[in-house]
Design an enzyme around this catalytic site. Sequence first.
Site, PDB file in Angstrom:
ATOM      1  CD  GLU A  49      -3.141  -0.550   2.235  1.00 41.01           C
ATOM      2  OE1 GLU A  49      -3.098   0.554   2.822  1.00 41.01           O
ATOM      3  OE2 GLU A  49      -4.012  -1.390   2.456  1.00 41.01           O
ATOM      4  CG  HIS A 110      -5.108   3.934   2.076  1.00 43.59           C
ATOM      5  ND1 HIS A 110      -6.188   4.654   2.530  1.00 43.59           N
ATOM      6  CD2 HIS A 110      -5.483   2.633   2.160  1.00 43.59           C
ATOM      7  CE1 HIS A 110      -7.171   3.825   2.869  1.00 43.59           C
ATOM      8  NE2 HIS A 110      -6.773   2.577   2.642  1.00 43.59           N
ATOM      9  CG  HIS A 112      -7.743  -0.755  -0.577  1.00 47.13           C
ATOM     10  ND1 HIS A 112      -9.080  -0.809  -0.252  1.00 47.13           N
ATOM     11  CD2 HIS A 112      -7.120  -0.232   0.500  1.00 47.13           C
ATOM     12  CE1 HIS A 112      -9.253  -0.340   0.974  1.00 47.13           C
ATOM     13  NE2 HIS A 112      -8.079   0.030   1.457  1.00 47.13           N
ATOM     14  CG  ASP A 123      -9.000   1.685   5.250  1.00 45.93           C
ATOM     15  OD1 ASP A 123      -7.811   1.611   5.592  1.00 45.93           O
ATOM     16  OD2 ASP A 123      -9.447   1.214   4.190  1.00 45.93           O
TER      17      ASP A 123
END
Length: 170
Positions: A49, A110, A112, A123
């Site tokens: 990530e 971010h 995935h 999250d």
Amino acid sequence: MTQGAPSFSRSLREGGGSDFVGTIQPMLKLSRQDYDALRRHGEKTYPHECCGVLLGHMDDDGTRTVTSTARAGNTRTDSAHNRYNIDPRELVRIQREGRERGEDIVGFYHSHPDHPPRWSSTDLAEAHWFGCSYVITSVEKGKAAITNSFELTGSDENDKQLVDEMIDVA
Ligand SMILES: [Zn+2]
């Protein structure tokens, strides 16, 4: 007259957008360059990530406008494929450098890797900046796919929520 009911409920749905009457529809605005930058970051760190910070300003209508992005290192080297964490000292530095340019933190992003761009319970648990945007990009087999954004709403840790918001790429 039972026939009337279906058309009535249908017309209500066709009205659309009734959820937003009298409220502000959350939206994130960013340039093509910043949008591409955060997606490229996700491709670069794949299969791990990536994470970073969105800097810009909050408009009176609730829109967050991004004027720059800052890449951050992912401190979660133990499980970097499904967890991310920005070093607090790095965050303070990014915030200070932004302020020197007249920018505030308006969100975070971010990726995935090989996972849908929907927020996880982790999250939500680790989101603490109310009124900010949380952008998630899915990266499929190394290629950036769908990018979604969510606004962290609520007033404290107990009632906070990540709510879908529109992304306007200019
Ligand atoms: Zn996530």
